[in-house]
Design a protein around this motif. Sequence first.
Motif, PDB file in Angstrom:
ATOM      1  N   LEU A 365       0.834  -1.201   0.000  1.00 51.61           N
ATOM      2  CA  LEU A 365       0.000   0.000   0.000  1.00 51.61           C
ATOM      3  C   LEU A 365       0.870   1.253   0.000  1.00 51.61           C
ATOM      4  O   LEU A 365       1.940   1.279   0.612  1.00 51.61           O
ATOM      5  CB  LEU A 365      -0.914   0.021   1.220  1.00 51.61           C
ATOM      6  N   VAL A 366       0.388   2.281  -0.681  1.00 52.23           N
ATOM      7  CA  VAL A 366       1.070   3.575  -0.717  1.00 52.23           C
ATOM      8  C   VAL A 366       0.287   4.539   0.168  1.00 52.23           C
ATOM      9  O   VAL A 366      -0.922   4.730  -0.028  1.00 52.23           O
ATOM     10  CB  VAL A 366       1.146   4.127  -2.151  1.00 52.23           C
ATOM     11  N   LEU A 367       0.960   5.130   1.157  1.00 50.70           N
ATOM     12  CA  LEU A 367       0.298   6.052   2.069  1.00 50.70           C
ATOM     13  C   LEU A 367       0.273   7.447   1.470  1.00 50.70           C
ATOM     14  O   LEU A 367       1.315   8.005   1.121  1.00 50.70           O
ATOM     15  CB  LEU A 367       1.030   6.089   3.411  1.00 50.70           C
ATOM     16  N   CYS A 368      -0.918   8.009   1.356  1.00 51.11           N
ATOM     17  CA  CYS A 368      -1.086   9.369   0.836  1.00 51.11           C
ATOM     18  C   CYS A 368      -1.291  10.334   1.999  1.00 51.11           C
ATOM     19  O   CYS A 368      -2.110  10.082   2.888  1.00 51.11           O
ATOM     20  CB  CYS A 368      -2.282   9.437  -0.107  1.00 51.11           C
ATOM     21  N   CYS A 369      -0.550  11.429   1.973  1.00 49.38           N
ATOM     22  CA  CYS A 369      -0.627  12.432   3.035  1.00 49.38           C
ATOM     23  C   CYS A 369      -0.723  13.821   2.423  1.00 49.38           C
ATOM     24  O   CYS A 369      -0.344  14.037   1.269  1.00 49.38           O
ATOM     25  CB  CYS A 369       0.614  12.382   3.936  1.00 49.38           C
ATOM     26  N   SER A 370      -1.204  14.765   3.193  1.00 50.72           N
ATOM     27  CA  SER A 370      -1.203  16.160   2.764  1.00 50.72           C
ATOM     28  C   SER A 370      -0.743  17.032   3.923  1.00 50.72           C
ATOM     29  O   SER A 370      -0.938  16.685   5.091  1.00 50.72           O
ATOM     30  CB  SER A 370      -2.600  16.594   2.302  1.00 50.72           C
ATOM     31  N   LEU A 371      -0.114  18.149   3.579  1.00 52.31           N
ATOM     32  CA  LEU A 371       0.386  19.057   4.612  1.00 52.31           C
ATOM     33  C   LEU A 371      -0.737  19.902   5.170  1.00 52.31           C
ATOM     34  O   LEU A 371      -1.571  20.418   4.426  1.00 52.31           O
ATOM     35  CB  LEU A 371       1.492  19.943   4.034  1.00 52.31           C
ATOM     36  N   HIS A 372      -0.748  20.048   6.488  1.00 55.74           N
ATOM     37  CA  HIS A 372      -1.709  20.904   7.169  1.00 55.74           C
ATOM     38  C   HIS A 372      -0.954  21.907   8.031  1.00 55.74           C
ATOM     39  O   HIS A 372       0.010  21.538   8.707  1.00 55.74           O
ATOM     40  CB  HIS A 372      -2.654  20.089   8.070  1.00 55.74           C
TER      41      HIS A 372
END
Length: 398
Positions: A365-372
């Motif tokens: 699995l590829v973990l997707c993240c976004s900056l907050h």
Amino acid sequence: MERLKRAVAQIAATTDSRLRELPLLHRSLLLPLLSLASSLYRHSLALRRRVYALGLLSRQRLPVPVISVGNLTWGGNGKTPMVEFIARNFLEAGISPLILTRGYAGGDEVKMIQRHLAGTPTRIGVGANRSATAASIFRQHGYMKFNSTLFAEQLSSTQHLRLASGNDKVAVAILDDGMQHWSLSRDVEMVMINGLIPWGNNHLLPRGSLREPLDALCRADITVIHHADLLSEGKLKMIETKIRIINPCSTIFFSRLAPSHFFEVKNQHSILPLGLVLNRTVLCVSGIGSPCAFAQAVGKIGPSYVDRLDFDDHHSIQFHDIKLIKERLEELANRFKEKIIVVVTEKDYDRDPLILTELHDFDVLVLCCSLHIMTTKGQSEESFKIKLKELLISKHGG
């Protein structure tokens, strides 16, 4: 050569108080050589600054506002997520951004940004000569002449209309990894700090991971402490105090990477819930600048156990690495009596999506993240946007 690279990396990550833990050969031979190289590097930086200060080398200025997103240390500072965050901020306001990047080490970061911003009017220019790259894009797509009143209205608007109806001309440039790119003028200098190891081992390259001395923070209009959610209040306060001593005028914000979902290596368009790893054994495989932060982020989702297999930053996984990963997976499977889930970062995926399919017998699995931008210490995402707008208008339109 690989052994030498690992030895240099080990020394660059070692603080003065732990030098005795290094092998004798490292301490007696490599350490003095790296220290000498760092001293020469420091003098070259000072000379370069002097040359620009005297006007012997000039800075190029673009016809649009420029935001530089840079760092003081190698790896794990959140530059790429911040560049995307800023680009999306402008896109939401109807302003077309240009991202200028070198495309370092195989271009994994460029590939990730291109994938994330596909279908938007974002222009992405790749090349060591950023001004020449920008000029080429301006000739091809055009640019908007800066109008401070219209720019301010657009950034403040809730209507999110285009600055000029029907065209996607570039109106702002974002300089990725721009702090040390002195040949290009910028209106806003933003410095990202990896809160987990803010100053590395306090030595310049190659003895340490500092790209410039700490007094370079004096140039920062905005300083962002990244991975702030993984730090204690005391550690956060220490970093903040250090920044304010060096540059009391810089506005400090705090950021984190928030996991959103997974996708399968064999299908990048799939969207899988984070809950897939709940109460499961996970092996985190990465070749990034801050593998500790990656493993901690996965651990917070709720697996029963997290193991790690770390490669060097920007490392491209090879077939012999696949063999190593499979061996670790078999060890974990025998130990926990269950099928192990492999989790990688988006950068690792974008570096070489095909090689990871060699793990076809396992769930990868590829973990997707976004900056907050975190709401803390009187700052928030909204105050970040306001500060950025104020700086752009005052510096470019003043």
